[in-house]
Design a protein around this motif. Structure first.
Motif, mmCIF file in Angstrom:
data_model
loop_
_atom_site.group_PDB
_atom_site.id
_atom_site.type_symbol
_atom_site.label_atom_id
_atom_site.label_comp_id
_atom_site.label_asym_id
_atom_site.label_seq_id
_atom_site.Cartn_x
_atom_site.Cartn_y
_atom_site.Cartn_z
ATOM 1 N N SER B 51 0.837 -1.197 0.000
ATOM 2 C CA SER B 51 0.000 0.000 0.000
ATOM 3 C C SER B 51 0.883 1.264 0.000
ATOM 4 O O SER B 51 0.635 2.218 -0.745
ATOM 5 N N PHE B 52 1.938 1.240 0.819
ATOM 6 C CA PHE B 52 2.850 2.387 0.887
ATOM 7 C C PHE B 52 3.597 2.564 -0.446
ATOM 8 O O PHE B 52 3.747 3.682 -0.950
ATOM 9 N N LEU B 53 4.025 1.442 -1.039
ATOM 10 C CA LEU B 53 4.703 1.541 -2.341
ATOM 11 C C LEU B 53 3.745 2.106 -3.399
ATOM 12 O O LEU B 53 4.150 2.866 -4.281
ATOM 13 N N GLY B 54 2.480 1.764 -3.281
ATOM 14 C CA GLY B 54 1.474 2.325 -4.192
ATOM 15 C C GLY B 54 1.396 3.837 -4.054
ATOM 16 O O GLY B 54 1.306 4.573 -5.049
ATOM 17 N N PHE B 55 1.458 4.309 -2.803
ATOM 18 C CA PHE B 55 1.476 5.768 -2.588
ATOM 19 C C PHE B 55 2.696 6.405 -3.245
ATOM 20 O O PHE B 55 2.599 7.440 -3.913
ATOM 21 N N LEU B 56 3.866 5.790 -3.055
ATOM 22 C CA LEU B 56 5.097 6.367 -3.628
ATOM 23 C C LEU B 56 5.014 6.418 -5.158
ATOM 24 O O LEU B 56 5.497 7.367 -5.789
ATOM 25 N N LYS B 57 4.368 5.418 -5.742
ATOM 26 C CA LYS B 57 4.190 5.417 -7.192
ATOM 27 C C LYS B 57 3.293 6.596 -7.610
ATOM 28 O O LYS B 57 3.549 7.269 -8.613
ATOM 29 N N THR B 58 2.260 6.845 -6.811
ATOM 30 C CA THR B 58 1.370 7.973 -7.079
ATOM 31 C C THR B 58 2.135 9.292 -7.043
ATOM 32 O O THR B 58 1.934 10.163 -7.897
ATOM 33 N N VAL B 59 3.016 9.442 -6.045
ATOM 34 C CA VAL B 59 3.829 10.665 -5.966
ATOM 35 C C VAL B 59 4.641 10.841 -7.250
ATOM 36 O O VAL B 59 4.708 11.935 -7.819
ATOM 37 N N GLY B 60 5.231 9.749 -7.705
ATOM 38 C CA GLY B 60 6.034 9.808 -8.928
ATOM 39 C C GLY B 60 5.213 10.252 -10.134
ATOM 40 O O GLY B 60 5.653 11.078 -10.931
ATOM 41 N N GLU B 61 3.994 9.721 -10.217
ATOM 42 C CA GLU B 61 3.132 10.076 -11.344
ATOM 43 C C GLU B 61 2.657 11.521 -11.250
ATOM 44 O O GLU B 61 2.690 12.262 -12.239
ATOM 45 N N MET B 62 2.215 11.923 -10.045
ATOM 46 C CA MET B 62 1.688 13.288 -9.897
ATOM 47 C C MET B 62 2.767 14.340 -10.138
ATOM 48 O O MET B 62 2.477 15.448 -10.570
ATOM 49 N N SER B 63 4.007 13.981 -9.808
ATOM 50 C CA SER B 63 5.102 14.950 -9.955
ATOM 51 C C SER B 63 5.814 14.794 -11.296
ATOM 52 O O SER B 63 6.801 15.501 -11.550
ATOM 53 N N GLY B 64 5.329 13.894 -12.126
ATOM 54 C CA GLY B 64 5.999 13.688 -13.416
ATOM 55 C C GLY B 64 7.489 13.421 -13.235
ATOM 56 O O GLY B 64 8.311 13.822 -14.055
ATOM 57 N N ASP B 85 14.229 11.296 10.259
ATOM 58 C CA ASP B 85 15.071 11.898 9.223
ATOM 59 C C ASP B 85 14.408 13.178 8.754
ATOM 60 O O ASP B 85 13.186 13.257 8.625
ATOM 61 N N VAL B 86 15.252 14.198 8.563
ATOM 62 C CA VAL B 86 14.772 15.524 8.149
ATOM 63 C C VAL B 86 15.199 15.746 6.708
ATOM 64 O O VAL B 86 16.356 15.490 6.362
ATOM 65 N N ASN B 87 14.275 16.204 5.869
ATOM 66 C CA ASN B 87 14.562 16.317 4.446
ATOM 67 C C ASN B 87 13.958 17.581 3.859
ATOM 68 O O ASN B 87 12.995 18.121 4.400
ATOM 69 N N ARG B 88 14.543 18.014 2.771
ATOM 70 C CA ARG B 88 13.892 19.039 1.954
ATOM 71 C C ARG B 88 13.268 18.342 0.760
ATOM 72 O O ARG B 88 13.944 17.611 0.030
ATOM 73 N N ASP B 89 11.960 18.531 0.583
ATOM 74 C CA ASP B 89 11.213 17.877 -0.498
ATOM 75 C C ASP B 89 10.797 18.919 -1.526
ATOM 76 O O ASP B 89 10.283 19.989 -1.171
ATOM 77 N N TYR B 90 10.982 18.573 -2.768
ATOM 78 C CA TYR B 90 10.688 19.486 -3.868
ATOM 79 C C TYR B 90 9.961 18.699 -4.945
ATOM 80 O O TYR B 90 10.399 17.588 -5.302
ATOM 81 N N ALA B 91 8.849 19.217 -5.440
ATOM 82 C CA ALA B 91 8.136 18.524 -6.519
ATOM 83 C C ALA B 91 7.251 19.497 -7.275
ATOM 84 O O ALA B 91 6.551 20.314 -6.665
#
Lengths: 152, 152, 152, 152
Positions: B51-64, B85-91
Motif C-alpha cells: 500500500s505504501f509503495l502504491g502511494f510512492l508510485k502515485t507521488v512519482g506520477e503526480m510529480s511527473g 530523518d529531516v529532508n527538503r522535499d521538492y516537486a
C-alpha cells in the motif's frame, strides 16, 4: 424565455434531482460550469452538465444517501441574470450512524450557490460555505477519519 | 539483527527506491503502516508495504518524476527503536515547468519522517511537514490550480 | 560543553518550565529562534528566548493552565547537533470543561520539536504536529468556537 | 421604511465607508452582527455596529489602505428581507509592494456578503469567499510571510 424568479431557481434544483435530462436542460445549459469550493479531492470546476451530475452522484455515494439540503432563501437579480440560494446542508459519510459529531464524518453547514443565468438557463454556478464550514467540510471530504484511518 | 544507526536509516530509504523487494524487506516490515499527514486525498495511514509503495508510485506520477528529497540530518534512539530523518522535499506537478511558484503547482517544503523500528525493521512511519508546509502542500495535492481548474 | 544526550533534551525542557532564567540559559541560547507551525495567529518564528517565553505564557493563559505534554521518546544526533522529542499535547481552552470534544475547544495531538544545538545549547527549534493535527489545532488556536462565536 | 432594492444595498455599503454614523444607522442596525468567515485571528461574529467598524478599521491598517472592493452584482429578496452582494476584493499587507504574488501577502479573491434586513436595516451579515479563497485569504490574515517570519 422564462423570467428569472425565486420560483424558477427552486425549479432548477428540483429538475437536477429529477433524473429527467430533458427537464434539466430547460434550466441548465448543457455546457454549464460548476465550482465546488475548497481544495479537497472533489473541489474545483466541473465542466459541462454531465461532469456536474457525476459530482452529484459522488456526493450521493459518499454520503450513503444521507445528504439533505434545506432551502433557507433565494435571491435573484433578473435584470443582470444572477441568483443566490442559501441552504443548510447535512450529510454523514456512508456507514456512519446518526449522532456522530466528528467533522471528519458529519457535514452540517450553511452554504450558498451563486448562479449565472443566460437565455433562461444556468451557465455557471459556484458553491460557497458560510462561517468556517469550508474547513470542517474539507475534513468530511477527506479520505480519513479523525484517527487518520483511510475510509475511502 | 542489525543495530539502529544513522546509516541504517539512510539504507532503508535507499532500499525503498531500489525497486528490489528483497532488499526492502531487510529494512521494512511487510506489514509496515505509514501515515501521510494532512487531510488531502492521499493523506492518512497506508497499511502494509504494498500500500505504501502504491502511494510512492502515485507521488512519482503526480510529480511527473520531478520529486526530489535531499536529506538534512538523521537522528536515532537505538535503545527505544525510533528514528527521525529531516529532508527538503521538492516537486512540481506533472507538466508544470521549472520556475512556477504557485503552491498549487510547486511543493517546496522541509519535512520529517518519524520511524518506529522493531527487530531491525520499520513497523510504523509518520510524515510531518515543517512550518506552514502542510497548508501549502495540501494545495499541491489538491486537484486544482490557483484558478480552480481541475488538473487531475 | 555538555554532550548532547537524550537526558540533556529532557533537562532543557524541564529548565524552560522552571522559571529559572539562569538554568534556562544553560540549555537555550539567548538568541534562540523557535517556530510554531501553521498559519494561525500565534504561528511563525519567535526570535529570542524572551519572545519564545512570551509565547509559552500565552499558551498557559489560553489553556487556563490545562496544557499537558507527555513525552513519548527523544532522539539525538550528537555529532551533527540535532534532537527530536515526540510528545502528546493536550489542552482545553480556558473555561472549557473536561469531556469537551470540539476541536475548536480541545487540542489533543501528537507533536515533535526539532532542535538545533550548538556549543551545548539550543539555537533553533521548530514544532510540527503529526497526522492532521495542524488542521485541528488551528481550530483550537482560532478566536472562535464551532458556531463562530468569538471567544478570545 | 425603505424598500429593499439593489440600490439600497449599494447605499448601505457606501454609508459604512462614509464615516457618518447617522447615515450608517439609516441602513445598519446598531446591534447588527457580522461574521467574518474562516478560523483566522479576525474570523467569527462581530457583535454590534461598533465591533464591526472596529474590524473594518483593522482591515484598513493591515492592508495599509490598499484594500479595494469592486462590486460585481447585487441580488435581493425584498419579500423575505435578504440580499447578497458579490465583489472582487484586493488587498496587499501593509508595506508590501504591488506585483507581490505570495498569498501570504496578497489577497485577490471574489467574495459575497449575505445580509439579513429587518425594518429597512441590516440586522445580520455573513461574508463568504468563492473558490479556494478562504484558504488563500487565511494566509493573508496570518501573522506570517511564506518563510514563517512573523510580520504582525
Amino acid at each position: 424565455m422564462s423570467e428569472l424568479t425565486v420560483e424558477r431557481v427552486g425549479e432548477a434544483f428540483a429538475a437536477l434531482g429529477s433524473g429527467d435530462r430533458e427537464k434539466m436542460l430547460q434550466y441548465w445549459d448543457e455546457n454549464v460550469r460548476f465550482e465546488i469550493p475548497g481544495n479537497h479531492a472533489y473541489a474545483g470546476w466541473y465542466e459541462g452538465l454531465d461532469s456536474f451530475l457525476g459530482f452529484l452522484k459522488t456526493v450521493g455515494e459518499m454520503s450513503g444517501g444521507s445528504y439533505l439540503a434545506e432551502n433557507i432563501t433565494v435571491m435573484v437579480n433578473a435584470e443582470d441574470g444572477w441568483s443566490v440560494d442559501v441552504n443548510r446542508d447535512y450529510a454523514r459519510r456512508a456507514g456512519v450512524p446518526e449522532g456522530e459529531t466528528s467533522p471528519y464524518l458529519l457535514m452540517d453547514v450553511e452554504a450558498m450557490h451563486l448562479l449565472r443565468w443566460r437565455d433562461g438557463r444556468v451557465v455557471e454556478g459556484r458553491g460557497t460555505i458560510l462561517g468556517d464550514g469550508l474547513t470542517t467540510s474539507s475534513l468530511w471530504w477527506s479520505p480519513i477519519a479523525a484517527d487518520g484511518t483511510r475510509t475511502a
